[in-house]
Design an enzyme around this catalytic site. Structure first.
Site, PDB file in Angstrom:
ATOM      1  N   GLU A   1      17.940 -13.656 -38.867  1.00 51.29           N
ATOM      2  CA  GLU A   1      18.871 -13.331 -37.813  1.00 51.29           C
ATOM      3  C   GLU A   1      18.165 -13.091 -36.588  1.00 51.29           C
ATOM      4  OE1 GLU A   1      20.376  -9.270 -38.419  1.00 51.29           O
ATOM      5  OE2 GLU A   1      22.600 -10.330 -37.892  1.00 51.29           O
TER       6      GLU A   1
ATOM      7  N   CYS B   1      27.067  -9.484 -35.691  1.00 50.71           N
ATOM      8  CA  CYS B   1      26.413  -9.850 -36.997  1.00 50.71           C
ATOM      9  C   CYS B   1      27.107 -10.842 -37.800  1.00 50.71           C
ATOM     10  CB  CYS B   1      26.818  -8.284 -37.885  1.00 50.71           C
ATOM     11  SG  CYS B   1      28.490  -7.817 -37.883  1.00 50.71           S
TER      12      CYS B   1
ATOM     13  N   GLU C   1      26.872  -2.213 -44.268  1.00 48.70           N
ATOM     14  CA  GLU C   1      27.436  -3.459 -43.491  1.00 48.70           C
ATOM     15  C   GLU C   1      26.042  -3.912 -42.770  1.00 48.70           C
ATOM     16  OE1 GLU C   1      30.070  -4.807 -43.526  1.00 48.70           O
ATOM     17  OE2 GLU C   1      31.527  -3.215 -44.250  1.00 48.70           O
TER      18      GLU C   1
ATOM     19  N   LYS D   1      25.534   9.646 -36.825  1.00 51.28           N
ATOM     20  CA  LYS D   1      24.225   9.457 -36.048  1.00 51.28           C
ATOM     21  C   LYS D   1      24.256   8.168 -35.357  1.00 51.28           C
ATOM     22  CE  LYS D   1      20.697   7.568 -36.683  1.00 51.28           C
ATOM     23  NZ  LYS D   1      20.377   6.860 -35.371  1.00 51.28           N
TER      24      LYS D   1
HETATM   25  P1  NAD Z   1      18.993  -1.076 -37.534  1.00 43.55           P
HETATM   26  O1  NAD Z   1      18.946  -1.317 -38.756  1.00 43.55           O
HETATM   27  O2  NAD Z   1      17.514  -0.802 -36.779  1.00 43.55           O
HETATM   28  O3  NAD Z   1      19.413   0.368 -36.923  1.00 43.55           O
HETATM   29  C1  NAD Z   1      20.956   0.814 -37.160  1.00 43.55           C
HETATM   30  C2  NAD Z   1      21.024   2.184 -37.241  1.00 43.55           C
HETATM   31  O4  NAD Z   1      20.314   2.825 -38.332  1.00 43.55           O
HETATM   32  C3  NAD Z   1      20.364   3.106 -36.111  1.00 43.55           C
HETATM   33  O5  NAD Z   1      21.174   4.130 -35.869  1.00 43.55           O
HETATM   34  C4  NAD Z   1      19.120   3.529 -36.592  1.00 43.55           C
HETATM   35  O6  NAD Z   1      18.460   4.585 -35.968  1.00 43.55           O
HETATM   36  C5  NAD Z   1      19.278   3.897 -38.054  1.00 43.55           C
HETATM   37  N1  NAD Z   1      18.244   3.323 -38.963  1.00 43.55           N
HETATM   38  C6  NAD Z   1      17.301   2.673 -38.947  1.00 43.55           C
HETATM   39  N2  NAD Z   1      16.423   2.848 -40.045  1.00 43.55           N
HETATM   40  C7  NAD Z   1      17.012   3.873 -40.992  1.00 43.55           C
HETATM   41  C8  NAD Z   1      16.756   4.225 -42.056  1.00 43.55           C
HETATM   42  N3  NAD Z   1      15.593   4.102 -42.781  1.00 43.55           N
HETATM   43  N4  NAD Z   1      17.345   5.294 -42.513  1.00 43.55           N
HETATM   44  C9  NAD Z   1      18.519   5.879 -41.814  1.00 43.55           C
HETATM   45  N5  NAD Z   1      18.980   5.440 -40.543  1.00 43.55           N
HETATM   46  C10 NAD Z   1      18.158   4.361 -40.220  1.00 43.55           C
HETATM   47  O7  NAD Z   1      19.912  -1.993 -36.722  1.00 43.55           O
HETATM   48  P2  NAD Z   1      20.124  -2.320 -35.151  1.00 43.55           P
HETATM   49  O8  NAD Z   1      18.829  -3.106 -34.493  1.00 43.55           O
HETATM   50  O9  NAD Z   1      20.351  -1.125 -34.349  1.00 43.55           O
HETATM   51  O10 NAD Z   1      21.323  -3.296 -35.118  1.00 43.55           O
HETATM   52  C11 NAD Z   1      21.413  -4.589 -35.534  1.00 43.55           C
HETATM   53  C12 NAD Z   1      21.499  -4.832 -36.887  1.00 43.55           C
HETATM   54  O11 NAD Z   1      22.714  -4.435 -37.215  1.00 43.55           O
HETATM   55  C13 NAD Z   1      21.684  -6.302 -37.133  1.00 43.55           C
HETATM   56  O12 NAD Z   1      20.844  -6.770 -38.271  1.00 43.55           O
HETATM   57  C14 NAD Z   1      23.316  -6.490 -37.170  1.00 43.55           C
HETATM   58  O13 NAD Z   1      23.384  -7.674 -38.106  1.00 43.55           O
HETATM   59  C15 NAD Z   1      23.665  -5.126 -38.063  1.00 43.55           C
HETATM   60  N6  NAD Z   1      25.016  -5.193 -37.801  1.00 43.55           N
HETATM   61  C16 NAD Z   1      25.755  -5.334 -38.891  1.00 43.55           C
HETATM   62  C17 NAD Z   1      27.251  -5.272 -38.882  1.00 43.55           C
HETATM   63  C18 NAD Z   1      28.119  -5.294 -40.149  1.00 43.55           C
HETATM   64  O14 NAD Z   1      29.515  -5.045 -39.923  1.00 43.55           O
HETATM   65  N7  NAD Z   1      27.631  -6.045 -41.218  1.00 43.55           N
HETATM   66  C19 NAD Z   1      27.786  -4.842 -37.672  1.00 43.55           C
HETATM   67  C20 NAD Z   1      26.853  -4.714 -36.537  1.00 43.55           C
HETATM   68  C21 NAD Z   1      25.557  -4.896 -36.764  1.00 43.55           C
END
Ligand code: NAD
Length: 483
Positions: A387, A289, A255, A181
């Site tokens: 962050e 990240c 992650e 997804k």
């Molecule tokens: P987000 O958590 O809002 O969304 C990430 C994904 O999860 C999206 O596809 C979203 O639709 C889905 N999602 C959100 N809430 C959910 C839930 N309760 N259940 C299931 N799916 C859900 O994050 P974002 O704003 O899209 O991305 C930025 C974040 O991602 C930052 O915090 C960044 O640090 C993190 N990130 C981490 C890594 C890593 O490898 N550690 C890599 C890239 C990004």
């Protein structure tokens, strides 16, 4: 009037085919450089996820789980070739959607992913899935590594292809199937990847994509047909997903976010630090990240370092992400820019602004913010603890190495980090004391062949490296008593 190339898709890639969506709901894709619509795709519904999970289950049970690792390796290599052919399409799609500078997109979303898939092909071809062990009790045991099953993969918008491939690679290498997804912020690239999967002859149902929002993600996480969840995203969402998987006793890898420290030692060569920081602290306009966004500077060289970093940030070329000379592109969305600007406003009350702090003058439209640097930041300040996920650095003064390590570890997160020194051994000694899943000496590049992931609020589990395979496998022991 500005014209804009647009891409519209009508179907989902499910069960090896282009499948009609269950509803007429759509996701509009807004270009980060312009704020204009650049495409649209269907918005996934629960019925679409049900179809995708059922297809993944049929593929798993219909032979993929029992296929020879060498056969899966051959398919992964074909997949890598098909992705390589589409590198330009992939990199442009990502850059237009989330503002990633094209040079970075070419290196990562186009290039790194191909190497990543070939790496997993090599792991698959060397894979031993059964081992006969002599037991001290006098009989033999067959220890089998079997695929965990149908994986639900959820990814964010910042490196959509790389982060998807970090899940697809180990899933396919081990004989799992997967339903992905993507984030609604980046949905066009997965159609290019799906075309590559079809061309590579990946059996139908082995990889399926259903883009949609967080409710759809939550539906996938708790779906009874899912055997393991692989999530990359924010710590807040990761905690919710972890809770659900805990209740279901469903394996999950998380992650999550970061707020990593870049420790500049007093013998660091400033020119090398500034060259390295473009990637290590500003990669993808700060939307990465693991970048070092808390810069720890020794008191003995504090003013020199603050001036140098402020000068470097002010000199970065901000512009349209599709321009190969651009070093900092726009942020991914209007909402995200508002959030980043909220942190900058807070920073102005917490610390001393030494670079940026506003919107650049030389660009029209799009979600741009100036590369911004704050000095005299307390590690307790919100801009040092939270962050921001934008091009915003906080410089924190330290008196000695002990204090630098203490400040680096005084964070909810534990994902990445850097140590800068002209003495690599000295830097390594400091790196060993920093409590994060990864850390770089005089630079930061995520290695394909070594585990990547976080500790504390940065996550659970590891991706990449041979260690990543274990999360996609269950172990069965068959006892073979003598006689
Ligand atoms: P987000 O958590 O809002 O969304 C990430 C994904 O999860 C999206 O596809 C979203 O639709 C889905 N999602 C959100 N809430 C959910 C839930 N309760 N259940 C299931 N799916 C859900 O994050 P974002 O704003 O899209 O991305 C930025 C974040 O991602 C930052 O915090 C960044 O640090 C993190 N990130 C981490 C890594 C890593 O490898 N550690 C890599 C890239 C990004």
């Amino acid at each position: 009037m500005q014209t804009q190339e647009q891409t519209h898709h009508q179907n989902f890639y499910i069960d090896g085919d282009w499948s009609k969506p269950a509803t007429s709901n759509r996701i509009d894709v807004i270009g980060a450089n312009t704020g204009l619509v650049i495409g649209s795709v269907p918005d996934g519904a629960e019925a679409d996820i049900d179809r995708a999970v059922a297809a993944a289950r049929r593929a798993l049970d219909g032979g993929w789980a029992d296929s020879a690792p060498a056969e899966r390796a051959a398919i992964l290599n074909k997949f890598a070739d098909a992705l390589e052919k589409r590198a330009t399409q992939l990199t442009r799609a990502v850059s237009m959607q989330n503002g990633m500078p094209l040079s970075l997109a070419e290196a990562y979303e186009g290039g790194y992913v191909v190497g990543l898939v070939r790496y997993y092909a090599a792991l698959a071809s060397a894979m031993q899935v059964e081992e006969r062990r002599a037991s001290p009790l006098g009989f033999d045991t067959l220890v089998r590594r079997v695929p965990v099953g149908v994986v639900g993969g959820i990814v964010p918008w910042n490196y959509p292809v790389v982060l998807s491939m970090m899940k697809i690679g180990p899933a396919l290498a081990t004989g799992c199937t997967i339903v992905l997804k993507p984030s609604p912020g980046t949905v066009l690239d997965c159609y290019v990847v799906a075309e590559a999967a079809a061309e590579a002859g990946i059996p139908k149902g082995v990889i399926n994509w259903v883009p949609g929002g967080r409710e759809l993600g939550a539906y996938l996480v708790s779906h009874p047909g899912i055997d393991k969840v692989a999530f990359t995203g924010s710590t807040g969402a990761g905690r919710k997903i972890g809770e659900v998987c805990g209740r279901l006793l469903r394996p999950v890898s998380l992650e999550l976010g970061g707020k990593s420290a870049g420790i500049i030692l007093d013998d660091a060569k400033m020119e090398d630090v500034l060259n390295g920081m473009l990637f290590a602290s500003f990669a993808n306009n700060g939307q990465t990240c693991a970048i070092s966004t808390r810069i720890l500077a020794p008191a003995s060289r504090y003013d020199e370092i603050v001036d140098a970093i402020a000068g470097m940030a002010s000199g970065l070329k901000v512009g349209n992400s599709l321009d190969l000379n651009t070093q900092v592109g726009p942020l991914a969305s209007s909402e995200h820019r508002t959030r980043v600007e909220g942190f900058i406003a807070k920073g102005k009350t917490e610390a001393r602004l030494v670079a940026g702090g506003g919107r650049p003058k030389n660009v029209d439209g799009g979600w741009f913010v100036e590369p911004t640097v704050f000095a005299d930041v307390s590690n307790k300040a919100s801009i040092a603890q939270e962050e921001i996920f934008g091009p915003v650095l906080s410089i924190i003064k330290y008196q000695n190495e002990e204090e630098a390590v203490k400040i680096a570890n005084d964070s909810e997160f534990g994902l990445g980090g850097t140590v800068w020194s002209s003495d690599s051994k000295r830097a390594q000694a400091i790196a060993r004391r920093v409590k994060t899943g990864t850390i770089g000496v005089n630079g930061y590049v995520i290695d394909l062949a070594s585990p990547f992931g976080g500790v504390k609020a940065s996550g659970l589990g590891r991706e990449l490296g041979p260690e990543s395979l274990a999360a996609y496998q269950q172990i069965q022991s068959i006892y073979l008593p003598a006689g």
